[in-house]
Design a protein around this motif. Structure first.
Motif, PDB file in Angstrom:
ATOM      1  N   ILE A 160       0.304  -1.369  -0.055  1.00  0.00           N
ATOM      2  CA  ILE A 160       0.254   0.330  -0.040  1.00  0.00           C
ATOM      3  C   ILE A 160       0.856   0.959  -0.114  1.00  0.00           C
ATOM      4  O   ILE A 160       0.626   2.229   0.624  1.00  0.00           O
ATOM      5  CB  ILE A 160      -0.509  -0.024   1.175  1.00  0.00           C
ATOM      6  CG1 ILE A 160      -1.706  -1.472   0.578  1.00  0.00           C
ATOM      7  CG2 ILE A 160      -2.204   1.162   1.355  1.00  0.00           C
ATOM      8  CD1 ILE A 160      -2.938  -1.323   2.577  1.00  0.00           C
ATOM      9  N   LEU A 161       1.814   1.170  -1.162  1.00  0.00           N
ATOM     10  CA  LEU A 161       2.692   2.577  -0.971  1.00  0.00           C
ATOM     11  C   LEU A 161       2.073   3.317  -1.518  1.00  0.00           C
ATOM     12  O   LEU A 161       1.199   3.286  -2.732  1.00  0.00           O
ATOM     13  CB  LEU A 161       3.767   1.899  -1.667  1.00  0.00           C
ATOM     14  CG  LEU A 161       4.895   0.949  -1.252  1.00  0.00           C
ATOM     15  CD1 LEU A 161       5.858   0.007  -1.703  1.00  0.00           C
ATOM     16  CD2 LEU A 161       5.290   2.119   0.386  1.00  0.00           C
ATOM     17  N   GLY A 162       2.392   4.925  -1.373  1.00  0.00           N
ATOM     18  CA  GLY A 162       1.733   5.788  -1.731  1.00  0.00           C
ATOM     19  C   GLY A 162       2.722   5.959  -3.258  1.00  0.00           C
ATOM     20  O   GLY A 162       3.658   5.935  -3.275  1.00  0.00           O
ATOM     21  N   THR A 163       2.125   6.998  -3.920  1.00  0.00           N
ATOM     22  CA  THR A 163       2.329   7.681  -5.217  1.00  0.00           C
ATOM     23  C   THR A 163       4.517   8.267  -5.459  1.00  0.00           C
ATOM     24  O   THR A 163       4.987   7.891  -6.344  1.00  0.00           O
ATOM     25  CB  THR A 163       2.115   8.560  -5.829  1.00  0.00           C
ATOM     26  OG1 THR A 163       1.763   9.483  -5.066  1.00  0.00           O
ATOM     27  CG2 THR A 163       0.596   7.863  -6.273  1.00  0.00           C
ATOM     28  N   ALA A 164       4.184   8.386  -3.911  1.00  0.00           N
ATOM     29  CA  ALA A 164       5.769   9.058  -3.724  1.00  0.00           C
ATOM     30  C   ALA A 164       7.384   8.014  -4.434  1.00  0.00           C
ATOM     31  O   ALA A 164       7.888   8.547  -4.523  1.00  0.00           O
ATOM     32  CB  ALA A 164       6.433  10.033  -2.555  1.00  0.00           C
ATOM     33  N   TRP A 165       6.643   6.909  -4.192  1.00  0.00           N
ATOM     34  CA  TRP A 165       7.743   5.403  -3.728  1.00  0.00           C
ATOM     35  C   TRP A 165       8.648   5.612  -4.730  1.00  0.00           C
ATOM     36  O   TRP A 165       7.249   5.295  -5.974  1.00  0.00           O
ATOM     37  CB  TRP A 165       7.544   4.772  -2.650  1.00  0.00           C
ATOM     38  CG  TRP A 165       6.994   4.908  -1.178  1.00  0.00           C
ATOM     39  CD1 TRP A 165       5.932   5.418  -1.171  1.00  0.00           C
ATOM     40  CD2 TRP A 165       7.949   4.996  -0.426  1.00  0.00           C
ATOM     41  NE1 TRP A 165       6.079   6.361   0.355  1.00  0.00           N
ATOM     42  CE2 TRP A 165       7.676   5.646   0.766  1.00  0.00           C
ATOM     43  CE3 TRP A 165       9.192   5.044  -0.216  1.00  0.00           C
ATOM     44  CZ2 TRP A 165       8.332   5.900   2.114  1.00  0.00           C
ATOM     45  CZ3 TRP A 165      10.289   5.084   0.909  1.00  0.00           C
ATOM     46  CH2 TRP A 165       9.160   5.431   1.775  1.00  0.00           C
TER      47      TRP A 165
END
Length: 223
Positions: A118-123
């Protein structure tokens, strides 16, 4: 009887244990939104498949997470495994600007991370692959690859061993999904790539569905 300011300050010092040099904080008149604690500044948002997600490595513990991000940013919970099998201890790390993520632990002690999801878009990976990467860009970075069909637990999972990045197999899981309502707008194309079979990324039915990378899971301790 009127009390002087110096007398009041001295009384507070005795009652509350403040030092002589302490400043007594008066109630803030600023809007609440201005005094809420800010999330820690996180500049390292690099994904290294199988090794780390920013500062989170194979050996990071729950206690270390609290030191890195602050205890108030962490929420512990349990999640179900694939197809509802098993239960796993997990910890949410709630940050801002697309930096949030979820750690799944190998056991209830929360001392060894199994995976980060569930990683955000910054990663992003070194190749610039992350949640939100459009289909055309994925095909440019991964070449012509195979993936599972839509509509089940492993829906849209890319088979990395068939791509330009076979070394990432078992270290990261990439899943794609359609644009909202694409199944209703293009039912024939959607039905053509539905199910647990494998499909080629060159299949013409993917194009109208507005595919993009929807999920990134980094495996840190696969055992």
């Amino acid at each position: 009887m009127k009390l002087s300011l110096s007398t009041i300050a001295a009384t507070l010092t005795l009652l509350l244990g403040y030092s002589a040099n302490s400043v007594v904080a008066l109630p803030s008149t600023q809007p609440q939104s201005l005094i809420v604690a800010q999330a820690p500044q996180l500049t390292d948002t690099l994904i290294v498949p199988g090794e780390r997600v920013g500062p989170v490595t194979r050996t990071t513990t729950r206690r270390e997470l609290a030191k890195i991000f602050g205890a108030s940013r962490l929420v512990d919970r349990n999640i179900s495994g694939p197809e509802g099998m098993g239960s796993f201890a997990a910890t949410e790390v709630n940050l801002n600007r697309g930096r949030s993520f979820l750690i799944v632990w190998t056991d209830k002690t929360r001392t060894k991370p199994l995976e980060v999801r569930i990683l955000g878009t910054a990663w992003k990976t070194r190749e610039g692959i992350g949640v939100g990467t459009p289909w055309s860009e994925l095909r440019s970075k991964l070449g012509n690859f195979k993936l599972y069909g839509l509509g089940w637990d492993y829906s849209g999972t890319i088979l990395l061993e068939t791509s330009k990045l076979p070394q990432y197999k078992g270290k990261i899981m990439l899943q794609v999904d359609t644009a909202p309502n694409a199944g209703d707008r293009y039912p024939k194309d959607y039905q053509a790539v539905l199910g647990d079979g494998t499909f080629s990324s060159s299949d013409r039915h993917w194009k109208p569905l507005g595919m993009r990378l929807s999920s990134v899971t980094v495996i840190l301790n696969p055992d």
